[in-house]
Design an enzyme around this catalytic site. Structure first.
Site, PDB file in Angstrom:
ATOM      1  N   GLY A  67       0.785  -1.232   0.000  1.00 41.44           N
ATOM      2  CA  GLY A  67       0.000   0.000   0.000  1.00 41.44           C
ATOM      3  C   GLY A  67       0.814   1.279   0.000  1.00 41.44           C
ATOM      4  N   GLN A  68       2.155   1.149   0.033  1.00 42.32           N
ATOM      5  CA  GLN A  68       2.965   2.372   0.022  1.00 42.32           C
ATOM      6  C   GLN A  68       2.716   3.132  -1.272  1.00 42.32           C
ATOM      7  OE1 GLN A  68       4.248  -0.634   0.467  1.00 42.32           O
ATOM      8  NE2 GLN A  68       5.421  -0.704   2.377  1.00 42.32           N
ATOM      9  N   ALA A  69       2.851   4.449  -1.184  1.00 39.88           N
ATOM     10  CA  ALA A  69       2.531   5.303  -2.339  1.00 39.88           C
ATOM     11  C   ALA A  69       3.200   4.792  -3.615  1.00 39.88           C
ATOM     12  CB  ALA A  69       2.934   6.733  -2.032  1.00 39.88           C
TER      13      ALA A  69
END
Ligand code: G3D
Length: 203
Positions: A67-69
């Site tokens: 889910g990291q950018a």
């Protein structure tokens, strides 16, 4: 064909959500009871869970793509062949729900995910002040953004295990097995129409 060489049907579920929402924890907790195998991966987790539906066993391959950018722009690479989307929300972090909402809307805009069911897991319900199911429904405007798909919000906690069994049941209930897929249904409809035509011609 399943990863273990089984012939049971396999359906792909995409686990999305911001970093820190609790995706890895949920997947880890779920696999304690339902674990089938781990697929070695590069940068994301894929777990196979055995589930039973309509008296048939099938393997849910749950893809947690991070889910990291910088990972979010790769989400779309996984949309193809996805039978259902599970979106994990950190219900206790109100400062990031706007960001989560934007990412969910972006994902649901994809043509490849059109009509796929959405299960929102309102995670971290064990934390005081966590958003309730109705708050999540309203904030994410799910009635509007999911007008053309099935959707459900399941409260849960990856820490305590609350709601996880229900979440898995809900996912398998809402996910169409390959034999229930649109293509198959279309074939069935075509077959039925041909059958009726043949009968009417003979009369
Ligand atoms: P991610 O995979 O979505 O990035 P993780 O998220 O599974 O790594 O979880 C992020 C943090 O949230 C972890 O804390 C994890 O223990 C915590 N967490 C996950 N689910 C719950 C929950 O239901 N309740 C509570 N209270 N915490 C949860 P750390 O401190 O290890 O970073």
């Amino acid at each position: 064909m399943g990863q273990r060489g089984s012939t049971q049907p396999e359906v792909r579920v995409l686990l999305l959500g911001l970093d820190n929402a609790g995706k890895s924890s949920l997947l880890y907790k779920l696999k304690i009871n339902k674990f089938v195998g781990t697929v070695p991966t590069i940068g994301f987790n894929v777990e196979m869970l055995d589930v039973r539906k309509n008296k048939k066993n099938f393997a849910l391959t749950v893809w947690d793509v991070g889910g990291q950018a910088e990972m979010r722009r790769h989400w779309r690479s996984f949309y193809q062949d996805t039978a259902a989307v599970v979106f994990v929300v950190d219900s206790a972090d109100r400062s990031r729900v706007q960001e989560a909402k934007r990412e969910l809307e972006n994902a649901l805009r994809s043509e490849q995910l059109r009509g796929r069911p959405l299960i929102v897991l309102a995670n971290k319900q064990d934390v005081d002040g966590a958003m309730t199911v109705s708050e999540v429904k309203d904030f994410f405007n799910l009635r509007r953004i999911c007008a053309e798909r099935d959707w459900y919000v399941q409260p849960c906690s990856a820490s305590t295990g609350f709601g996880l069994e229900e979440a898995l049941k809900r996912v398998s209930h809402m996910t169409k097995l390959p034999s229930e897929s649109a293509a198959h249904v279309k074939e069935n409809i075509k077959g039925t129409v041909n059958y009726i035509r043949a009968k009417s011609v003979r009369r």
